[in-house]
Scaffold this active site. Structure first.
Site, PDB file in Angstrom:
ATOM      1  N   HIS A  65       0.829  -1.210   0.000  1.00  0.00           N
ATOM      2  CA  HIS A  65       0.000   0.000   0.000  1.00  0.00           C
ATOM      3  C   HIS A  65       0.865   1.261   0.000  1.00  0.00           C
ATOM      4  CE1 HIS A  65      -3.430  -2.514   2.020  1.00  0.00           C
ATOM      5  NE2 HIS A  65      -3.136  -2.914   0.802  1.00  0.00           N
ATOM      6  N   HIS A 220      -8.792  -2.186  -5.665  1.00  0.00           N
ATOM      7  CA  HIS A 220      -7.775  -2.548  -4.667  1.00  0.00           C
ATOM      8  C   HIS A 220      -6.770  -3.539  -5.250  1.00  0.00           C
ATOM      9  CE1 HIS A 220      -6.072  -2.637  -0.661  1.00  0.00           C
ATOM     10  NE2 HIS A 220      -5.818  -3.912  -0.909  1.00  0.00           N
ATOM     11  N   ASP A 224      -2.763  -2.938  -5.301  1.00  0.00           N
ATOM     12  CA  ASP A 224      -1.749  -3.917  -4.900  1.00  0.00           C
ATOM     13  C   ASP A 224      -0.756  -4.177  -6.027  1.00  0.00           C
ATOM     14  OD1 ASP A 224      -2.749  -4.264  -2.348  1.00  0.00           O
ATOM     15  OD2 ASP A 224      -3.771  -6.151  -2.784  1.00  0.00           O
ATOM     16  N   HIS A 247      -0.163 -11.354  -5.164  1.00  0.00           N
ATOM     17  CA  HIS A 247       1.196 -10.955  -4.803  1.00  0.00           C
ATOM     18  C   HIS A 247       2.247 -11.936  -5.302  1.00  0.00           C
ATOM     19  CE1 HIS A 247      -0.220  -7.572  -2.570  1.00  0.00           C
ATOM     20  NE2 HIS A 247      -0.961  -8.320  -1.775  1.00  0.00           N
TER      21      HIS A 247
END
Length: 268
Positions: A65, A220, A224, A247
């Protein structure tokens, strides 16, 4: 020095981060040692991105973030982030608090440090990435696939800082209801302010504070992705389309694309 304090989402530990103007490339200061962002290694992608200096030392989790805020504002020089804690604080669940603190430093933006050199496609598990050069613009799209008609399937960003602050940065962390049950069993969910997280349950979408919009989960995921790409100087000048990004897949994409020369340094 601008200090931000809060609780880590995944560790439940108190942490604080000091932001200050500095000379040279953006750095993280961990245990008193400054490390350039491009000298950090991703050492875990379990539910967040955790990094460690290539030379060793402490690790810090959930960096995405803060790094997304740096990417969205175009800040690749002139900032040091001093981290005190094992994980970045969750703050507002997105990147708005990070953006506000960074803007108060009044650091001038600069161009990304990465570019797409040629068109390429990558499959990383269930994730898929399409990369292509552009005429010097940034175009990033994240597509999600939760098989849920309540959720918009994608969000895009074209490199404008004001648009990032207004539209991408406020997108809160979200989780499926079963994931919250897991956090609760670990004794962590009680630390999370309901305003910071959106819970997607089969029969309801639970949120507090700002109204929920159908594209918030996609925004969001885009946030990321931008944070993860920043670790190599991104988001790159070029087009990035990420389908079902995560991720672990983002980290693997960066590694493969850099090794292949599809992503290369850009010096302006």
């Amino acid at each position: 020095m601008e200090w931000l304090e809060g609780i880590g989402l995944h560790t439940g530990a108190a942490s604080r981060v000091g932001l200050q103007r500095s000379e040279g490339p953006v750095r993280l200061r961990l245990a008193g040692v400054d490390t350039r962002i491009d000298e950090l290694d991703v050492v875990s992608t379990a539910r967040a991105t955790t990094v460690q200096a290539r030379a060793g030392g402490p690790r810090v989790g959930t960096v995405e973030h803060a790094l997304a805020a740096l990417a969205g504002l175009g800040l690749y020089e002139g900032v040091t982030l001093e981290v005190d804690g094992p994980e970045m604080p969750l703050l507002d669940g997105g990147a708005s608090a990070w953006c506000a603190a960074l803007q108060r430093l009044d650091v001038s933006p600069s161009a990304p440090r990465l570019r797409v050199t040629r068109a390429a496609c990558y499959d990383v598990g269930p994730s898929h990435y399409d990369l292509a050069p552009t005429d010097g613009t940034v175009e990033v799209t994240a597509r999600i696939d939760f098989d849920d008609p309540r959720l918009a399937p994608e969000a895009s960003w074209s490199g404008d800082a004001a648009d990032f602050v207004a539209r991408i940065a406020p997108a809160r962390t979200f989780a499926l209801a079963r994931e919250i049950d897991e956090l609760a069993r670990r004794g962590l969910a009680r630390h999370v302010d309901p305003i910071c997280v959106v819970i997607i349950a089969p029969d309801a979408i639970l949120h507090a504070g700002r109204p929920f919009t159908a594209d918030e989960p996609a925004r969001h995921k885009l946030l990321d992705l931008l944070g993860d790409l920043y670790l190599r100087g991104g988001p790159p000048l070029g087009r990035v389309l990420a389908m079902r990004p995560g991720h672990a897949a983002n980290a693997r994409l960066l590694q493969r694309a850099v090794e292949d020369g599809v992503l290369a340094p850009y010096s302006g």
